[in-house]
Design an enzyme around this catalytic site. Structure first.
Site, PDB file in Angstrom:
ATOM      1  N   ARG A   1     -50.349 -22.181  17.319  1.00 20.55           N
ATOM      2  CA  ARG A   1     -51.415 -21.286  16.861  1.00 20.55           C
ATOM      3  C   ARG A   1     -50.913 -20.202  15.914  1.00 20.55           C
ATOM      4  NH1 ARG A   1     -55.910 -22.673  19.073  1.00 20.55           N
ATOM      5  NH2 ARG A   1     -56.994 -20.804  18.344  1.00 20.55           N
ATOM      6  N   LEU A   2     -49.783 -20.446  15.286  1.00 20.51           N
ATOM      7  CA  LEU A   2     -49.267 -19.528  14.263  1.00 20.51           C
ATOM      8  C   LEU A   2     -49.786 -20.005  12.909  1.00 20.51           C
ATOM      9  CD1 LEU A   2     -45.626 -19.014  15.581  1.00 20.51           C
ATOM     10  CD2 LEU A   2     -47.647 -17.571  15.931  1.00 20.51           C
TER      11      LEU A   2
END
Length: 202
Positions: free
Chosen positions: A181-182
């Site tokens: 989720r970066l």
């Protein structure tokens, strides 16, 4: 499946350069309607409303779609000419957010696009009282038959209530999915005749 390419670090001055490339990739990877986008408008009560439409053109002036001006979205855009657009290309794990002012396309643009549509779609534009109550499917079919007979021969004129809108962007955000989720986020904001860019935390 290989990891998608991240947004390049040397962002081009024109966001349409990225959009054009992403859309071209979506046209080869998305199984249905790569030009589909979510259109958000707002009513007199301030309540937002979203629905899917199809992008029918874009250039430096903005992003164009067509609709019945008497539909809910048409009436909201005429009363409150601002909108947000969202493209989501799941196969590429990408999305593009656009916000901006809305204007009506020219009569010439609307006529040219309407003339390019299949005749059945042209008839449908006349037959549908879009967004208004429908008693039953048979009522719609009767109207399709009525206008089909009326315009059986020759060209179908564009309905006066059917035309296009252009969203002139003041903000365009490119979002690329990242591991854990970066995500990668690049925002273009209108600055005079050009753009400023910044990257955002995911």
């Amino acid at each position: 499946m290989s990891a998608p390419i991240q947004i390049r670090s040397d962002a081009p001055a024109d966001p349409l350069e990225i959009f054009e490339g992403w859309l071209a990739e979506a046209e080869t990877s998305e199984p249905n309607d790569p030009t589909a986008l979510s259109l958000s408008t707002v009513g007199d009560d301030g309540m937002p409303s979203s629905r899917m439409v199809l992008l029918k053109g874009y250039d430096a002036r903005g992003f164009v779609f067509y609709t019945n001006y008497e539909s809910r979205k048409g009436r909201q855009l005429l009363a409150h000419p601002k909108a947000a657009l969202l493209f989501h290309w799941k196969s590429l794990r990408r999305q593009v957010r656009i916000e901006g002012a809305v204007e009506q396309v020219s009569t010439e643009e609307a006529d040219a696009y309407f003339a390019s549509r299949p005749k059945k779609s042209q008839i449908g534009a006349w037959a549908s009282d879009q967004s208004r109550p429908l008693q039953g499917r048979f009522d719609l079919e009767k109207r399709v038959a009525l206008f089909g007979a009326k315009y059986a021969v020759g060209k179908v004129p564009r309905p006066p209530h059917w035309s296009g809108f252009r969203v002139t962007p003041r903000l365009i955000e490119f979002w690329q999915d990242g591991a854990f989720r970066l995500h990668d986020r690049l925002v273009y904001s209108r600055s005079g005749e050009g753009w400023t860019t910044e990257r955002l935390f995911p």
